[in-house]
Design a protein around this motif. Structure first.
Motif, PDB file in Angstrom:
ATOM      1  N   LEU A  38      26.701  84.593  40.223  1.00 31.72           N
ATOM      2  CA  LEU A  38      27.117  83.339  40.842  1.00 31.72           C
ATOM      3  C   LEU A  38      28.632  83.177  40.797  1.00 31.72           C
ATOM      4  CD1 LEU A  38      26.027  80.635  42.071  1.00 31.72           C
ATOM      5  CD2 LEU A  38      26.217  79.689  39.757  1.00 31.72           C
ATOM      6  N   ALA A  48      30.461  83.293  44.466  1.00 28.17           N
ATOM      7  CA  ALA A  48      30.877  81.972  44.939  1.00 28.17           C
ATOM      8  C   ALA A  48      32.354  81.692  44.708  1.00 28.17           C
ATOM      9  CB  ALA A  48      30.034  80.889  44.264  1.00 28.17           C
ATOM     10  N   ALA A  79      26.781  91.013  46.013  1.00 27.05           N
ATOM     11  CA  ALA A  79      25.448  90.851  46.607  1.00 27.05           C
ATOM     12  C   ALA A  79      24.660  92.158  46.543  1.00 27.05           C
ATOM     13  CB  ALA A  79      25.587  90.379  48.051  1.00 27.05           C
ATOM     14  N   THR A 100      18.607  81.469  44.978  1.00 24.16           N
ATOM     15  CA  THR A 100      19.181  81.436  46.325  1.00 24.16           C
ATOM     16  C   THR A 100      19.698  80.041  46.661  1.00 24.16           C
ATOM     17  OG1 THR A 100      17.681  83.178  47.068  1.00 24.16           O
ATOM     18  CG2 THR A 100      18.711  81.831  48.770  1.00 24.16           C
ATOM     19  N   THR A 101      18.921  79.008  46.310  1.00 23.20           N
ATOM     20  CA  THR A 101      19.318  77.623  46.584  1.00 23.20           C
ATOM     21  C   THR A 101      20.596  77.261  45.831  1.00 23.20           C
ATOM     22  OG1 THR A 101      16.993  77.014  46.868  1.00 23.20           O
ATOM     23  CG2 THR A 101      18.558  75.222  46.507  1.00 23.20           C
ATOM     24  N   THR A 111      22.862  79.323  44.716  1.00 25.41           N
ATOM     25  CA  THR A 111      23.968  80.124  45.255  1.00 25.41           C
ATOM     26  C   THR A 111      24.518  79.513  46.539  1.00 25.41           C
ATOM     27  OG1 THR A 111      23.025  82.144  44.303  1.00 25.41           O
ATOM     28  CG2 THR A 111      24.654  82.415  46.053  1.00 25.41           C
ATOM     29  N   VAL A 112      23.636  79.081  47.434  1.00 22.02           N
ATOM     30  CA  VAL A 112      24.077  78.448  48.678  1.00 22.02           C
ATOM     31  C   VAL A 112      24.867  77.174  48.375  1.00 22.02           C
ATOM     32  CG1 VAL A 112      23.289  77.271  50.775  1.00 22.02           C
ATOM     33  CG2 VAL A 112      22.229  79.428  50.075  1.00 22.02           C
ATOM     34  N   ALA A 113      24.368  76.390  47.426  1.00 20.89           N
ATOM     35  CA  ALA A 113      25.080  75.169  47.045  1.00 20.89           C
ATOM     36  C   ALA A 113      26.459  75.492  46.475  1.00 20.89           C
ATOM     37  CB  ALA A 113      24.250  74.389  46.026  1.00 20.89           C
ATOM     38  N   LEU A 135      28.307  78.098  47.159  1.00 19.82           N
ATOM     39  CA  LEU A 135      29.173  78.551  48.251  1.00 19.82           C
ATOM     40  C   LEU A 135      29.757  77.368  49.023  1.00 19.82           C
ATOM     41  CD1 LEU A 135      27.074  81.578  49.549  1.00 19.82           C
ATOM     42  CD2 LEU A 135      29.328  81.696  48.485  1.00 19.82           C
ATOM     43  N   LEU A 136      29.017  76.281  49.098  1.00 18.58           N
ATOM     44  CA  LEU A 136      29.504  75.086  49.780  1.00 18.58           C
ATOM     45  C   LEU A 136      30.534  74.333  48.947  1.00 18.58           C
ATOM     46  CD1 LEU A 136      26.109  73.774  51.229  1.00 18.58           C
ATOM     47  CD2 LEU A 136      27.932  74.974  52.449  1.00 18.58           C
ATOM     48  N   ARG A 178      32.931  75.792  47.054  1.00 16.68           N
ATOM     49  CA  ARG A 178      33.970  76.758  46.664  1.00 16.68           C
ATOM     50  C   ARG A 178      35.317  76.083  46.446  1.00 16.68           C
ATOM     51  NH1 ARG A 178      33.661  81.524  50.917  1.00 16.68           N
ATOM     52  NH2 ARG A 178      35.672  81.981  49.960  1.00 16.68           N
ATOM     53  N   GLU A 185      26.501  74.976  37.508  1.00 18.30           N
ATOM     54  CA  GLU A 185      25.496  75.499  38.434  1.00 18.30           C
ATOM     55  C   GLU A 185      24.522  76.449  37.744  1.00 18.30           C
ATOM     56  OE1 GLU A 185      28.702  75.081  42.076  1.00 18.30           O
ATOM     57  OE2 GLU A 185      28.432  76.979  40.997  1.00 18.30           O
TER      58      GLU A 185
END
Length: 509
Positions: free
Chosen positions: A320, A324, A350, A440-441, A443-445, A447-448, A450, A464
């Motif tokens: 993470l 991120a 990744a 995955t959830t 990680t997406v959060a 990335l938003l 950053r 996180e």
């Protein structure tokens, strides 16, 4: 089931846990050396160093003739079948490696001035390689002795000398060289000095233990046995090397030493992600072999699931942080000059996380007597790696190299996992899918959210990661068997894990 696994774990506990700790310590020291060199000398000189190290490693792999894997097995085999020939076998291996490594040194010395025209690095790379060449016979003999001790069932030399002593001394000497001399040419000198110190110390201990004994006679018959068994394993080592280092060599060829330096700030960081997977295999191998030898495929499959689950749980926070917040991490560890390697760091992270998600698939194939299937997966990955690097680096530079390496790891692991699945072994079940979905959830959060701030990035990554573990706990990813294993493992290792056991018990399903 849990009792049986932990009973097996207990048999391997002392040596296995020591080896696991040694692998982690070695990885940390290895990274610290790279980070120090990169920060102090900048991307250009750091790139030349990586190119020289890559050429040196290729030569070492060939000079070792596959002995890092083959000799350990042959020593153990002769101990059971022809014990009277074991010492002659060891002495023959040492003399053979001495000859091939001296030949390798000569080859490096004769070719080092011509290599920069093909892979970049200039005169500096040539000079660095000249010093590294002096270390080749020392490192080859050192590695042979460590592997020999493992064949005798000893883990002490592997941990004390190979995974703690060598990297710790090398780090110390590099630190002294950087502070006093401020020249990167002293880094390979430090490496050669480390090998020169550690080799006689290791030899003395093995002599006292009766593992190596004079006179050192060479047996052509035993040499033939060693080489015939180990050469296919050398091929595997070369394929693995192609999978890992083609990007560095081709970046040097197309784009020069500075880009190699930038890329090799991202590479070692991303390669830290599978360190938990590599460490767990020390414990996994003997236990998995035991299940297979008894024909307990259900036990092997369950153990595979448990190990893979815990590898992902332990690896996720590092993944993470790197995927991120790549720019703050590079700035913190290597300096502002390396921040432009943030995209390769994300892509490589990744790729290596996928390697951890599928678990110890290659080792399991070997355990089940399917080394050819493991080799096929690596060959597929290596072939794709060379092809994609050739196609993508001229157009996309570092990003293309990262895509090539990540894609090759993806292909190799998909092939191996499909072959295991066809034999009834896969980590995929409802609980494991919950972990992957939650990860995955999160990680997406991340990335938003950053940020370029180092401090804020670290705080966010911690928060996180805690959210990930809380969601995994509440989401029912743990089962009663996990609790049983924690209880029994704590008993075996003398650890008080009651608090963790009670916490998991509240949410286990």
């Amino acid at each position: 089931m849990g009792e049986e696994i932990v009973d097996e774990l207990g048999k391997a506990a002392r040596g296995g846990v020591l080896a696991l700790v040694g692998l982690l310590i070695s990885a940390v020291f290895g990274f610290l050396v790279r980070a120090m060199i990169g920060r102090v000398f900048g991307p250009g000189e750091y790139g030349s160093y990586n190119l020289a190290l890559t050429v040196f490693t290729i030569t070492l792999v060939v000079a070792m003739l596959g002995f890092p894997s083959g000799l350990q097995r042959q020593v153990a085999y002769f101990l059971h079948r022809e014990r009277e020939k074991v010492h002659e076998l060891v002495n023959t291996a040492l003399l053979l490696v001495l000859a091939t490594s001296l030949l390798g040194t000569i080859v490096l010395e004769l070719t080092r001035n011509y290599l920069p025209a093909y892979i970049g690095g200039g005169e500096l790379m040539s000079n660095l390689l000249g010093f590294l060449a002096l270390a080749l016979p020392l490192v080859a003999l050192f590695t042979t002795l460590v592997v020999t001790s493992q064949g005798f069932g000893r883990v002490r030399e592997f941990v004390l000398y190979s995974k703690i002593g060598f990297p710790a001394l090398y780090f110390t000497l590099v630190l002294i060289a950087v502070l006093l001399f401020k020249s990167i040419l002293y880094v390979p000198v430090a490496y050669a000095l480390t090998a020169a110190v550690m080799l006689p110390l290791l030899g003395r201990d093995l002599k006292r233990a009766g593992i190596i004994r004079p006179p050192f006679r060479f047996s052509p018959g035993l040499a033939k046995v060693l080489v015939a068994f180990s050469l296919p394993l050398m091929t595997s080592s070369i394929v693995y090397f192609i999978l890992n280092w083609t990007d560095t060599l081709m970046l040097g060829h197309y784009l020069g030493d500075r880009v190699v330096g930038l890329y090799n700030a991202a590479g070692p960081l991303a390669r830290f992600i599978p360190v938990f997977l590599a460490s767990f295999t020390v414990l996994y191998n003997p236990i998995a072999t035991g299940f297979f030898a008894r024909g307990d495929m259900e036990g092997l499959g369950k153990f595979y699931v448990i190990i893979t689950k815990w590898v992902v749980l332990l690896t996720f926070p590092l993944f993470l942080l790197l995927v991120a917040y790549p720019a703050p991490v590079l700035k913190l560890l290597f300096g502002e000059k390396y921040v432009e390697a943030w995209k390769p760091l994300m892509i490589l992270s990744a790729g290596f996380m996928f390697h951890s998600i599928v678990g110890p698939n290659g080792l399991t194939l070997i355990t089940m007597g399917k080394p050819t299937e493991n080799m096929k997966g690596d060959l597929l990955g290596a072939t794709l790696n060379v092809l994609l690097n050739y196609l993508l680096i001229p157009a996309y530079g570092m990003v293309g190299a990262a895509i090539a390496t990540a894609s090759s790891y993806f292909l190799a692991n998909v092939y191996k996992s499909l072959r295991l699945a066809s034999m009834g072994i896969s980590p995929i079940n409802g609980r494991y899918m919950r972990i992957l979905l939650i990860g995955t959830t999160v990680t997406v959060a991340a990335l938003l959210l950053r940020t370029e701030s180092v401090i804020l990035a670290l705080l966010l990554a911690v928060a996180e990661s805690l959210a990930f573990y809380a969601a995994v706990l509440v989401g029912g990813a743990f089962e009663r068997e996990d609790i049983e294993l924690i209880r029994l493992a704590g008993r075996k290792f003398g650890l008080n894990l009651g608090g963790l056991e009670r916490l998991l018990s509240r949410f286990a399903r």
